[in-house]
Design a protein around this motif. Structure first.
Motif, PDB file in Angstrom:
ATOM      1  N   CYS A 214       0.846  -1.206   0.000  1.00 24.53           N
ATOM      2  CA  CYS A 214       0.000   0.000   0.000  1.00 24.53           C
ATOM      3  C   CYS A 214       0.878   1.251   0.000  1.00 24.53           C
ATOM      4  O   CYS A 214       0.556   2.237  -0.678  1.00 24.53           O
ATOM      5  N   LEU A 218       0.795   4.115  -2.756  1.00 25.76           N
ATOM      6  CA  LEU A 218       0.560   5.514  -2.399  1.00 25.76           C
ATOM      7  C   LEU A 218       1.648   6.417  -2.988  1.00 25.76           C
ATOM      8  O   LEU A 218       1.349   7.492  -3.530  1.00 25.76           O
ATOM      9  N   LEU A 221       0.968   6.862  -6.664  1.00 26.02           N
ATOM     10  CA  LEU A 221      -0.164   7.776  -6.883  1.00 26.02           C
ATOM     11  C   LEU A 221       0.247   9.228  -6.637  1.00 26.02           C
ATOM     12  O   LEU A 221      -0.148  10.126  -7.386  1.00 26.02           O
ATOM     13  N   MET A 225       0.177  12.505  -9.089  1.00 19.32           N
ATOM     14  CA  MET A 225      -0.458  13.793  -8.741  1.00 19.32           C
ATOM     15  C   MET A 225       0.504  14.953  -8.976  1.00 19.32           C
ATOM     16  O   MET A 225       0.113  16.024  -9.413  1.00 19.32           O
TER      17      MET A 225
ATOM     18  N   VAL B  32      -2.752   4.087   5.719  1.00 23.12           N
ATOM     19  CA  VAL B  32      -2.291   4.149   4.330  1.00 23.12           C
ATOM     20  C   VAL B  32      -3.447   3.839   3.366  1.00 23.12           C
ATOM     21  O   VAL B  32      -3.540   4.422   2.279  1.00 23.12           O
ATOM     22  N   GLN B  33      -4.360   2.938   3.785  1.00 24.93           N
ATOM     23  CA  GLN B  33      -5.523   2.639   2.936  1.00 24.93           C
ATOM     24  C   GLN B  33      -6.422   3.877   2.807  1.00 24.93           C
ATOM     25  O   GLN B  33      -6.928   4.177   1.716  1.00 24.93           O
ATOM     26  N   ARG B  35      -5.406   6.974   3.011  1.00 27.74           N
ATOM     27  CA  ARG B  35      -4.701   7.964   2.186  1.00 27.74           C
ATOM     28  C   ARG B  35      -4.782   7.594   0.709  1.00 27.74           C
ATOM     29  O   ARG B  35      -4.950   8.464  -0.156  1.00 27.74           O
ATOM     30  N   ILE B  36      -4.675   6.292   0.399  1.00 24.62           N
ATOM     31  CA  ILE B  36      -4.800   5.855  -0.999  1.00 24.62           C
ATOM     32  C   ILE B  36      -6.185   6.217  -1.526  1.00 24.62           C
ATOM     33  O   ILE B  36      -6.333   6.741  -2.638  1.00 24.62           O
ATOM     34  N   VAL B  39      -6.340   9.930  -2.246  1.00 21.68           N
ATOM     35  CA  VAL B  39      -5.577  10.329  -3.440  1.00 21.68           C
ATOM     36  C   VAL B  39      -6.288   9.862  -4.706  1.00 21.68           C
ATOM     37  O   VAL B  39      -6.401  10.606  -5.690  1.00 21.68           O
ATOM     38  N   GLU B  40      -6.828   8.616  -4.672  1.00 17.85           N
ATOM     39  CA  GLU B  40      -7.548   8.094  -5.842  1.00 17.85           C
ATOM     40  C   GLU B  40      -8.773   8.950  -6.136  1.00 17.85           C
ATOM     41  O   GLU B  40      -9.086   9.220  -7.292  1.00 17.85           O
TER      42      GLU B  40
END
Lengths: 226, 51
Positions: A214, A218, A221, A225, B32-33, B35-36, B39-40
């Motif tokens: 993860c 991140l 990603l 961005m 972290v999940q 935050r992902i 961001v997605e």
């Protein structure tokens, strides 16, 4: 992977907890040791064995990165460094507490087993801290993996230290030759605790793997961005 | 100090370390999940962040 890892962690903790209780209630007194402080070994020794498994994982991950430039190996290295540190800390905190009870001093700087294990745990700490503080570059991955490989060299040295240079740490009781050995009940409880800690290690590795993947996702990603 | 105190201190230290590590692992996963997901969401709706 995450939820299965959580269930495995709970199962491992339950088995290791059962072994701890059996160590208090069922295990007889150990030959050569007075009092009950020796019962620290029912987690101390299996934690050391489990830390060697974690250092083995670190070795495999580091080798996979060096040899194949494998992302899988890099992720495994990160997972294994954290687990090596966890079980290493369990050993280097419980050991000196037992040392204080049995020897009257928590640490003996002349004892090779204590010192090699201390260095091993310090390497794991360095790897975990550096991985969290340094940017993820191929150069950093090389340094991390190089230290991971070097760290693993200390595992057989640490394992053999009580055979080669025994000072204060108790000698080997399994495969230690004539005069060594351990009560069968103590051995069975050790093996039960080791089973529990190994299952705990696998569960933690699965969750930690998920975290590492993860974190990599991140970072990708965030690059998109930017 | 008695043996029981040493025993309690050693097991408390090991249980504390394992518990703390496990807790921070699960906390990092949750964080972290989240935050992902954020961001997605902002990548799929790029105009939202400009408003």
């Amino acid at each position: 992977m995450g939820m299965r890892g959580v269930w495995l962690m709970l199962l491992g903790l339950a088995i290791a907890g059962l072994a701890m209780v059996l160590g208090f209630v069922v295990a007889p007194g150990a030959q050569g040791f007075e009092g009950d402080s020796y019962r620290i070994i029912f987690w101390h020794v299996p934690a050391a064995w489990t830390s060697f498994l974690a250092f083995g994982m670190l070795f495999v991950g580091s080798l996979a990165w060096f040899w194949k430039r494998s992302e899988w190996g890099w992720t495994l290295g990160g997972v294994a460094a954290e687990l090596s540190l966890l079980f290493g800390l369990c050993v280097v905190t419980s050991g000196p507490i037992w040392g204080a009870a049995e020897w009257g001093v928590p640490w003996d700087w002349t004892d090779a087993r204590l010192n090699t294990y201390g260095v091993l745990s310090a390497i794991a700490l360095f790897l975990v801290l550096s991985r969290r503080s340094q940017p993820d570059t191929p150069e950093f991955r090389d340094v991390f993996s190089g230290i991971g490989l070097f760290g693993f060299l200390l595992v057989p040295i640490t394992y053999m230290a009580t055979r080669w240079w025994q000072e204060r740490h108790p000698g080997p009781v399994i495969g230690g030759g004539d005069g060594s050995g351990v009560d069968s009940i103590i051995l069975q409880i050790w093996l039960l605790a080791f089973l529990g800690m190994t299952i705990l290690l696998v569960g933690q590795a699965m969750v930690s793997w998920e975290v590492q993947k993860c974190e990599q996702r991140l970072a990708e990603l965030q690059q998109r961005m930017d | 100090m008695s043996d029981v105190v040493y025993l309690a201190a050693a097991y408390a230290a090991m249980i504390g370390l394992i518990g703390w590590f496990t807790w921070q692992l699960l906390d990092r996963l949750k964080d972290v999940q989240a935050r992902i997901e954020a961001v997605e969401e902002s990548l799929s709706n790029p105009t939202d962040s400009d408003e």
